[in-house]
Design a protein around this motif. Structure first.
Motif, mmCIF file in Angstrom:
data_model
loop_
_atom_site.group_PDB
_atom_site.id
_atom_site.type_symbol
_atom_site.label_atom_id
_atom_site.label_comp_id
_atom_site.label_asym_id
_atom_site.label_seq_id
_atom_site.Cartn_x
_atom_site.Cartn_y
_atom_site.Cartn_z
ATOM 1 N N GLY A 89 0.756 -1.347 0.192
ATOM 2 C CA GLY A 89 -0.053 0.026 0.188
ATOM 3 C C GLY A 89 1.014 0.792 0.195
ATOM 4 O O GLY A 89 0.335 1.927 -0.836
ATOM 5 N N LEU A 90 1.559 1.284 0.461
ATOM 6 C CA LEU A 90 2.540 2.863 0.713
ATOM 7 C C LEU A 90 3.505 2.864 -0.920
ATOM 8 O O LEU A 90 3.430 3.726 -0.086
ATOM 9 N N THR A 91 4.545 1.484 -1.103
ATOM 10 C CA THR A 91 4.490 1.776 -2.051
ATOM 11 C C THR A 91 4.100 2.060 -3.180
ATOM 12 O O THR A 91 4.201 2.982 -4.087
ATOM 13 N N ILE A 92 2.524 1.929 -3.486
ATOM 14 C CA ILE A 92 1.238 2.729 -3.885
ATOM 15 C C ILE A 92 1.558 3.995 -3.717
ATOM 16 O O ILE A 92 0.842 4.557 -4.429
ATOM 17 N N VAL A 93 1.140 3.957 -2.755
ATOM 18 C CA VAL A 93 0.595 5.203 -2.377
ATOM 19 C C VAL A 93 2.087 6.981 -2.479
ATOM 20 O O VAL A 93 2.067 7.738 -3.341
ATOM 21 N N PHE A 94 3.533 5.515 -2.354
ATOM 22 C CA PHE A 94 4.675 6.681 -2.985
ATOM 23 C C PHE A 94 4.549 7.097 -3.909
ATOM 24 O O PHE A 94 5.285 7.832 -4.531
#
Lengths: 234, 315
Positions: free
Chosen positions: B198-203
């Motif tokens: 999720g964080l990878t997608i967010v960044f």
């Protein structure tokens, strides 16, 4: 030269004592009051750095005034919600000084963009976009992308994009700044054609020769942070 | 237009002329390097998540299978005691067991078989001849109608005081605890990997939107609303996330299926020596597939939240 008188009825744009200040310094624009009537033609002129682009950005709602009132199409912009702002912008066409074409889209896609973002089906606008591109002399370049276009071609694509949704008001920031005089005259004829078909035009320019080509066009002059009207025949 | 601007094969030129009229053009410019990197990272994370989930499902399934096996078996141990005949005691206990309702099989391990069980700890069978080796009786019970273990234990100890009944309760509890540890560890690992995805997608979404700030501004000026712009970015990154998820999850599924096919005989031998294929079962495959779907959902939700927040800031 006199301060432009305030008019109230039927305007597309009305500024009342608008002031704009960046940060904490002196005001960039002071007590600007003017209006733009439907189907009118006006030039916004003044020396470099007097705030022509800033004034256009205030109209297109890229900037909020520090004080005063900006009314667009009869609506006080200080009371506008986001959806209302989008609806107002759809009634304007904007020609940016630096074109602002999307490099990964073709000329056709760039010009069709205002219609596409309104959710219109491509079948309903394909013919008119193609026709408009031919009208601005880009009929052979509909599949070309902006990086391979010349300055003049980009300018014409930018103008076509601004005109495609048949806006009530067209704002153009130095639309002839990147082209030779003959092309500038041709582009100006485009604006005159649009004006005749009902679009009010506001062209920001410091090119006196360009302004002289349109008889009777109103001239709004920015000087000393204030707006003055030189002539108002339209 | 100058003639040398587009030097393309004829068919390509024709195709290009047709394409703009019929295809949906993405407003978010594809960044080949960033997009590929994002797909790769999500694929790796999904692979790890799917393998973790699959391995946990396998471990828990195995532990549960062993627990069932152990719960369906009892062991009676007879210790040699003074002058008593251990063989006579075995017969006595075996009779009690066979006469007890709920017991299906009774098998007595011979002295040699019992000695063989001790061989790993105290040496070869020949050296055990002089030692008093306990004897074992393995009992299989009907788990649907189990025998009364309290009464059975009393009957055995009354008949043969040196005999003891082991219902494997200690081991089943330990196995239960072990499978709980597997499950908890896998759940934590899974949550961490999903959060990382999720964080990878967010960044990636945030970075791309910052990089496309000018496009967003232009879209606003030509009349696009936030919903339209958000949909463009959201679909772009959700699709990248799902593609990464499918690649990573697909690789994990293939690995698990290969293990399932290749290990049916070697990994799933139970205590009694019989093969029980199906420990690495379809549930493992389903869990792995569920992880892929979960990654897709996380990618969609993460990109949607990020897009709306970032658009609010940019506009």
């Amino acid at each position: 030269m006199q301060a432009f008188p305030y008019r109230s009825a039927g305007e597309l744009v009305r500024f009342e004592n608008v002031g704009l200040r960046y940060g904490v310094g002196a005001e960039t624009l002071t007590d600007v009051s003017f209006s733009i009537e439907p189907q009118s033609f006006q030039f916004l002129t003044g020396a470099s750095g007097t705030g022509k682009t800033t004034l256009l950005r205030l109209i297109m709602q890229a900037l909020k005034p520090t004080r005063g009132t900006v009314v667009l199409f009869g609506q006080d912009t200080s009371l506008l919600e986001k959806d209302g702002l989008t609806a107002l912008r759809r009634r304007m066409g904007i020609v940016f000084q630096d074109f602002r074409l999307l490099d990964h889209l073709t000329t056709y896609e760039n010009v069709a963009l205002p219609l596409k973002v309104q959710g219109r089906d491509e079948v309903t606008y394909r013919a008119e976009v193609t026709e408009l591109l031919s009208w601005v002399g880009l009929g052979d370049l509909i599949h070309a992308k902006p990086p391979v276009l010349s300055g003049g071609e980009k300018q014409r694509a930018s103008i076509a994009r601004a005109l495609v949704a048949q806006p009530e008001l067209l704002l153009a920031d130095e639309p002839t700044g990147n082209v030779d005089p003959s092309l500038a005259r041709r582009l100006l004829r485009l604006f005159v054609e649009m004006n005749r078909s009902g679009t009010a035009i506001l062209i920001a320019t410091h090119d006196l020769g360009l302004m002289d080509q349109i008889e009777g066009a109103r001239r709004l002059v920015l000087a000393d942070r204030r707006l003055y009207a030189e002539a108002s025949d339209v | 237009m100058s003639e040398n601007r587009f030097v393309q094969p004829v068919f390509y030129g024709r195709l290009r002329r047709l394409l703009p009229l019929f295809r949906r053009d993405p407003l978010v410019a594809a960044d080949q390097v960033t997009d590929r990197a994002l797909i790769t990272v999500v694929a790796i994370l999904t692979f790890l998540a799917a393998i973790t989930a699959g391995a946990a499902q396998f471990a828990v399934g195995t532990a549960m299978h062993w627990r069932v096996m152990m719960a369906s078996e009892l062991t009676v141990q007879l210790k040699p005691q003074g002058a008593r005949s251990i063989d006579a005691d075995i017969v006595r206990v075996s009779d009690i067991l066979r006469g007890t309702p709920g017991i299906t099989t009774v098998k007595t391990l011979s002295r040699d078989e019992s000695a063989k069980l001790l061989e790993p700890w105290i040496g070869s069978a020949s050296s055990l001849e002089s030692l008093p080796i306990p004897r074992l009786i393995t009992v299989r019970i009907d788990t649907d109608q189990p025998p009364d273990l309290v009464a059975l234990r009393k009957a055995i100890s009354d008949a043969v005081p040196a005999a003891s009944l082991d219902d494997h309760r200690t081991w089943t509890k330990k196995l239960g605890r072990l499978s709980d540890i597997f499950l908890t560890s896998a759940a934590i690992a899974l949550v961490l990997v999903i959060v990382a995805t999720g964080l990878t997608i967010v960044f990636a979404t945030r970075g791309a939107m910052a990089g496309n700030r000018e496009i967003i501004e232009v879209l606003h000026f030509i009349g696009a609303d936030d919903r339209y712009i958000a949909a463009q970015f959201q679909s772009h990154f959700a699709v990248l996330g799902v593609r990464g998820g499918l690649i990573g999850g697909g690789a994990a599924l293939l690995l698990i299926l290969a293990l399932k096919i290749g290990s049916a005989a070697s990994l799933t031998v139970d205590f009694s020596g019989s093969v029980s294929p199906g420990l690495l079962d379809w549930a493992t495959v389903l869990v792995t597939f569920a992880v892929i779907v979960l990654v897709g959902l996380v990618a969609g939700v993460a990109s949607r939240i990020t897009v709306y927040r970032t658009i609010g800031r940019l506009s």
